[in-house]
Design a protein around this motif. Structure first.
Motif, mmCIF file in Angstrom:
data_model
loop_
_atom_site.group_PDB
_atom_site.id
_atom_site.type_symbol
_atom_site.label_atom_id
_atom_site.label_comp_id
_atom_site.label_asym_id
_atom_site.label_seq_id
_atom_site.Cartn_x
_atom_site.Cartn_y
_atom_site.Cartn_z
ATOM 1 N N TYR A 1 29.661 -19.781 -3.916
ATOM 2 C CA TYR A 1 28.790 -19.398 -2.805
ATOM 3 C C TYR A 1 28.711 -17.869 -2.711
ATOM 4 O O TYR A 1 27.627 -17.303 -2.516
ATOM 5 C CB TYR A 1 29.331 -19.993 -1.509
ATOM 6 N N ALA A 2 29.857 -17.201 -2.847
ATOM 7 C CA ALA A 2 29.893 -15.736 -2.766
ATOM 8 C C ALA A 2 29.021 -15.105 -3.848
ATOM 9 O O ALA A 2 28.232 -14.188 -3.579
ATOM 10 C CB ALA A 2 31.329 -15.243 -2.900
ATOM 11 N N GLN A 3 29.152 -15.598 -5.076
ATOM 12 C CA GLN A 3 28.381 -15.034 -6.179
ATOM 13 C C GLN A 3 26.884 -15.272 -5.995
ATOM 14 O O GLN A 3 26.064 -14.371 -6.204
ATOM 15 C CB GLN A 3 28.854 -15.632 -7.504
ATOM 16 N N ARG A 4 26.518 -16.467 -5.601
ATOM 17 C CA ARG A 4 25.097 -16.799 -5.440
ATOM 18 C C ARG A 4 24.435 -16.028 -4.301
ATOM 19 O O ARG A 4 23.222 -15.830 -4.310
ATOM 20 C CB ARG A 4 24.938 -18.302 -5.224
ATOM 21 N N HIS A 5 25.230 -15.585 -3.346
ATOM 22 C CA HIS A 5 24.670 -14.854 -2.213
ATOM 23 C C HIS A 5 24.925 -13.351 -2.310
ATOM 24 O O HIS A 5 24.694 -12.620 -1.342
ATOM 25 C CB HIS A 5 25.211 -15.415 -0.895
ATOM 26 N N GLY A 6 25.372 -12.889 -3.450
ATOM 27 C CA GLY A 6 25.452 -11.460 -3.705
ATOM 28 C C GLY A 6 26.611 -10.719 -3.071
ATOM 29 O O GLY A 6 26.575 -9.489 -2.956
ATOM 30 N N TYR A 7 27.652 -11.423 -2.668
ATOM 31 C CA TYR A 7 28.815 -10.738 -2.096
ATOM 32 C C TYR A 7 29.621 -10.050 -3.198
ATOM 33 O O TYR A 7 29.871 -10.642 -4.252
ATOM 34 C CB TYR A 7 29.717 -11.723 -1.353
ATOM 35 N N ARG A 8 30.025 -8.829 -2.942
ATOM 36 C CA ARG A 8 30.822 -8.072 -3.905
ATOM 37 C C ARG A 8 32.314 -8.141 -3.609
ATOM 38 O O ARG A 8 33.130 -7.748 -4.438
ATOM 39 C CB ARG A 8 30.360 -6.614 -3.923
ATOM 40 N N ARG A 9 32.656 -8.620 -2.417
ATOM 41 C CA ARG A 9 34.055 -8.803 -2.044
ATOM 42 C C ARG A 9 34.206 -10.110 -1.279
ATOM 43 O O ARG A 9 33.364 -10.443 -0.436
ATOM 44 C CB ARG A 9 34.571 -7.639 -1.192
ATOM 45 N N ALA A 10 35.273 -10.827 -1.585
ATOM 46 C CA ALA A 10 35.557 -12.077 -0.882
ATOM 47 C C ALA A 10 37.065 -12.196 -0.710
ATOM 48 O O ALA A 10 37.835 -11.688 -1.534
ATOM 49 C CB ALA A 10 35.015 -13.279 -1.655
ATOM 50 N N ILE A 11 37.472 -12.861 0.335
ATOM 51 C CA ILE A 11 38.910 -13.005 0.587
ATOM 52 C C ILE A 11 39.190 -14.376 1.188
ATOM 53 O O ILE A 11 38.427 -14.874 2.020
ATOM 54 C CB ILE A 11 39.425 -11.884 1.515
ATOM 55 N N GLN A 12 40.264 -14.975 0.750
ATOM 56 C CA GLN A 12 40.689 -16.269 1.288
ATOM 57 C C GLN A 12 41.520 -16.070 2.543
ATOM 58 O O GLN A 12 42.438 -15.235 2.576
ATOM 59 C CB GLN A 12 41.528 -17.035 0.257
ATOM 60 N N VAL A 13 41.214 -16.829 3.567
ATOM 61 C CA VAL A 13 42.011 -16.859 4.788
ATOM 62 C C VAL A 13 42.247 -18.323 5.128
ATOM 63 O O VAL A 13 41.297 -19.102 5.234
ATOM 64 C CB VAL A 13 41.302 -16.144 5.959
ATOM 65 N N ASP A 14 43.493 -18.707 5.290
ATOM 66 C CA ASP A 14 43.804 -20.107 5.557
ATOM 67 C C ASP A 14 43.373 -20.518 6.962
ATOM 68 O O ASP A 14 43.386 -19.714 7.899
ATOM 69 C CB ASP A 14 45.297 -20.366 5.373
ATOM 70 N N ALA A 15 43.040 -21.792 7.108
ATOM 71 C CA ALA A 15 42.513 -22.308 8.371
ATOM 72 C C ALA A 15 43.575 -22.488 9.440
ATOM 73 O O ALA A 15 43.253 -22.624 10.622
ATOM 74 C CB ALA A 15 41.817 -23.649 8.125
ATOM 75 N N ASP A 16 44.853 -22.485 9.045
ATOM 76 C CA ASP A 16 45.911 -22.840 9.991
ATOM 77 C C ASP A 16 46.389 -21.688 10.870
ATOM 78 O O ASP A 16 47.299 -21.860 11.677
ATOM 79 C CB ASP A 16 47.103 -23.450 9.253
ATOM 80 N N GLY A 17 45.793 -20.505 10.706
ATOM 81 C CA GLY A 17 46.151 -19.384 11.565
ATOM 82 C C GLY A 17 47.296 -18.534 11.075
ATOM 83 O O GLY A 17 47.657 -17.554 11.733
ATOM 84 N N GLN A 18 47.882 -18.851 9.929
ATOM 85 C CA GLN A 18 49.018 -18.073 9.434
ATOM 86 C C GLN A 18 48.614 -16.693 8.917
ATOM 87 O O GLN A 18 49.400 -15.756 8.979
ATOM 88 C CB GLN A 18 49.745 -18.846 8.336
ATOM 89 N N HIS A 19 47.398 -16.576 8.395
ATOM 90 C CA HIS A 19 46.914 -15.277 7.929
ATOM 91 C C HIS A 19 46.282 -14.543 9.106
ATOM 92 O O HIS A 19 45.364 -15.055 9.741
ATOM 93 C CB HIS A 19 45.888 -15.450 6.808
ATOM 94 N N ASN A 20 46.761 -13.354 9.374
ATOM 95 C CA ASN A 20 46.279 -12.582 10.512
ATOM 96 C C ASN A 20 44.986 -11.846 10.135
ATOM 97 O O ASN A 20 44.989 -10.995 9.253
ATOM 98 C CB ASN A 20 47.339 -11.563 10.931
ATOM 99 N N PRO A 21 43.858 -12.164 10.782
ATOM 100 C CA PRO A 21 42.607 -11.478 10.461
ATOM 101 C C PRO A 21 42.692 -9.965 10.592
ATOM 102 O O PRO A 21 41.919 -9.239 9.955
ATOM 103 C CB PRO A 21 41.615 -12.075 11.465
#
Length: 247
Positions: free
Chosen positions: A78-98
């Protein structure tokens, strides 16, 4: 294809996280207006998709559970098809602090992949016993492959630049630990560079992770086996200088 050079795609893989994903998406979206959020609903049987959509995320629903690897490959496509140059994974459970997203993204200034490391003298995240032994061993082996010191190679809190996105679209395994170990080793084999930045992990917002002595021992054995396979095989990958053309 639309160009989004100044925006960042936040990829949130989610499986039965209806109780957590809405709050996670809301927190991400209020942290920085440049963040676009796509939730990969990995065959959930609860209200994950509805909760994510209500919080303002784009939702891509998979027909059945593929695991984190399959979900993330969908997100990078999805990132590549929409032209994003940066992407990052953030888990849904809240453990990764935005609040740490920009810090992890900053690592992309000197590397293709930036890992938010839990064991880098920040925070109180602790793992003991066989699971900790496995993480130390895995980090030491992958550090030699990456030609840089890494302390947390199983962290899912990681960012990718345009070249890494192209590599992940080409090869991002779905099997056990493939989304962390195998994808990272394959990227190193492809010539991509890796760095890490320290982050503090938070407890799950809701629900409990599986933790037991038996489970930790099984993790130790399975992770070593998975790493051995990742190092021995040379999967198809995209060379870094071809990434721009692939996008």
């Amino acid at each position: 294809m639309p160009e989004t050079p100044d925006r960042v795609l936040i990829i949130v893989p989610a499986w039965n996280e209806a109780r957590n994903v809405g709050a996670t998406v809301h927190e991400i979206r209020t942290t920085n207006p440049r963040y676009d959020v796509v939730v990969i609903d990995d065959g959930s049987t609860d209200g994950t998709a509805d909760a994510a959509r209500a919080a303002g995320a784009v939702v891509l629903s998979l027909p059945f559970n593929l695991g984190v690897g399959g979900a993330m490959r969908t997100g990078f496509t999805y990132a590549q098809r929409h032209g994003y140059r940066r992407a990052i994974q953030v888990d849904a459970d809240g453990q990764h602090n935005p609040a740490d997203i920009d810090r992890v993204l900053a690592g992309l200034e000197k590397a293709d992949i930036s890992i938010g490391a839990r064991f880098a003298d920040v925070g109180t995240y602790a793992v003991r016993g066989p699971r900790r032994w496995a993480m130390v061993f895995l980090a030491s082996v992958v550090s030699r492959t990456a030609h840089t010191r890494l302390t947390d190679v199983t962290s899912g809190f990681r960012a990718a630049n345009e070249r890494a996105i192209a590599q992940y679209v080409k090869y991002y395994p779905a099997e056990y630990l493939g989304d962390t170990l195998d994808s990272l080793v394959a990227a190193c084999h492809a010539g991509l560079t890796v760095t890490q930045v320290p982050v503090a992990m938070r407890p799950r917002a809701s629900g409990r992770p599986s933790q037991s002595v038996v489970g930790a021992t099984v993790y130790l054995l399975r992770s070593m086996f998975a790493l051995g396979l990742a190092i021995m095989r040379r999967p198809a990958y995209i060379q870094p200088d071809e990434a721009g053309a692939a996008a």
